[in-house]
Scaffold this motif. Sequence first.
Motif, PDB file in Angstrom:
ATOM      1  N   ILE A 132      88.961  98.468 112.763  1.00  0.00           N
ATOM      2  CA  ILE A 132      90.376  98.079 112.808  1.00  0.00           C
ATOM      3  C   ILE A 132      90.614  96.938 113.804  1.00  0.00           C
ATOM      4  O   ILE A 132      91.129  95.878 113.419  1.00  0.00           O
ATOM      5  N   PRO A 133      90.250  97.099 115.096  1.00  0.00           N
ATOM      6  CA  PRO A 133      90.457  95.967 116.012  1.00  0.00           C
ATOM      7  C   PRO A 133      89.600  94.756 115.671  1.00  0.00           C
ATOM      8  O   PRO A 133      90.013  93.616 115.909  1.00  0.00           O
ATOM      9  N   ILE A 193      91.524  88.241 111.364  1.00  0.00           N
ATOM     10  CA  ILE A 193      92.598  87.812 110.467  1.00  0.00           C
ATOM     11  C   ILE A 193      93.926  87.572 111.183  1.00  0.00           C
ATOM     12  O   ILE A 193      94.798  86.873 110.656  1.00  0.00           O
ATOM     13  N   VAL A 194      94.090  88.134 112.385  1.00  0.00           N
ATOM     14  CA  VAL A 194      95.332  87.938 113.151  1.00  0.00           C
ATOM     15  C   VAL A 194      95.112  86.931 114.271  1.00  0.00           C
ATOM     16  O   VAL A 194      95.879  85.981 114.433  1.00  0.00           O
ATOM     17  N   HIS A 219      95.865  78.955 111.594  1.00  0.00           N
ATOM     18  CA  HIS A 219      95.240  80.234 111.948  1.00  0.00           C
ATOM     19  C   HIS A 219      94.684  80.210 113.371  1.00  0.00           C
ATOM     20  O   HIS A 219      94.668  81.230 114.060  1.00  0.00           O
ATOM     21  N   LEU A 220      94.246  79.049 113.813  1.00  0.00           N
ATOM     22  CA  LEU A 220      93.670  78.917 115.155  1.00  0.00           C
ATOM     23  C   LEU A 220      94.742  78.815 116.238  1.00  0.00           C
ATOM     24  O   LEU A 220      94.416  78.715 117.420  1.00  0.00           O
ATOM     25  N   MET A 221      96.002  78.850 115.852  1.00  0.00           N
ATOM     26  CA  MET A 221      97.090  78.719 116.818  1.00  0.00           C
ATOM     27  C   MET A 221      97.217  79.986 117.661  1.00  0.00           C
ATOM     28  O   MET A 221      97.429  81.074 117.144  1.00  0.00           O
ATOM     29  N   ILE A 241      88.029  82.007 118.245  1.00  0.00           N
ATOM     30  CA  ILE A 241      87.775  82.772 117.024  1.00  0.00           C
ATOM     31  C   ILE A 241      86.323  83.263 116.966  1.00  0.00           C
ATOM     32  O   ILE A 241      85.980  84.137 116.155  1.00  0.00           O
ATOM     33  N   VAL A 242      85.471  82.728 117.824  1.00  0.00           N
ATOM     34  CA  VAL A 242      84.097  83.228 117.946  1.00  0.00           C
ATOM     35  C   VAL A 242      84.000  84.277 119.058  1.00  0.00           C
ATOM     36  O   VAL A 242      83.492  85.380 118.850  1.00  0.00           O
ATOM     37  N   CYS A 243      84.513  83.934 120.238  1.00  0.00           N
ATOM     38  CA  CYS A 243      84.354  84.805 121.414  1.00  0.00           C
ATOM     39  C   CYS A 243      85.193  86.072 121.344  1.00  0.00           C
ATOM     40  O   CYS A 243      84.748  87.146 121.775  1.00  0.00           O
ATOM     41  N   TRP A 244      86.401  85.975 120.815  1.00  0.00           N
ATOM     42  CA  TRP A 244      87.300  87.129 120.792  1.00  0.00           C
ATOM     43  C   TRP A 244      86.787  88.257 119.886  1.00  0.00           C
ATOM     44  O   TRP A 244      86.621  89.392 120.350  1.00  0.00           O
TER      45      TRP A 244
END
Length: 227
Positions: free
Chosen positions: A39-40, A46-47, A102-104, A133-136
């Motif tokens: 879930i996370p 996507i979020v 999306h990267l915002m 978007i890679v590290c998170w």
Amino acid sequence: MKLKMSKVTRSILFVCLIDGVVGMSFGASAVNLGVELWIPFVLSVIVLAGASEFLFVSVIAAGGSPFTAALAGLLVNARHLPFGVSVKNEVGTGKQRLLGCHLMNDESVAFALAQSDSKARKQAYWLCGLGIIVCWPLGILVGGLFGDLITHPEHFGLDALFPSLMLALVIPNLSTINKKVTAFIGALMALVTTPFLPVGLPVLLSVSALFFTTKNAEKGAKRSERV
């Protein structure tokens, strides 16, 4: 110019690594709360907006419905509306704009607005967005997989790391009196209304500070023209 971009690049990479560490704490916390790791992790892809993801998982962990959790997350993410206006030229055009939007996030917008020219703004925006978007998601995955080894991740104080990071990014941009007044009024509005309004609304209300300062600036400009 090269030296400046080098410093900006190092700062962006450092911030992305910090986001990864915070993601590890988030992943570990979610697993310890009984939320399945997928879930996370899926939310992180996507979020890609930490505050709304935290809220979504908290609602689910407390027994709330996914629909309620999604509505709460959308409310918090409404801050992206003024973000979009601020970086409309940096997100790109055509199909590129879909990924750019999306990267915002808070960090990519803050780094973009801190640059002096349009080329540097776009580079900072995309570098930060792609780094996060890679590290998170990777941080959340690692934290979730090894979350059982950390029974109380909140004891490490990582929950204060993200707000501190955002404060460090915002303060250098308060370069004029008008910006400082706007930030102060917005922060005051959010602080005063937080105990009384649902999560997310105080942040949206603080954006109204822009209208007050903008109108004052327009009045000042008109007076100058008359003189």
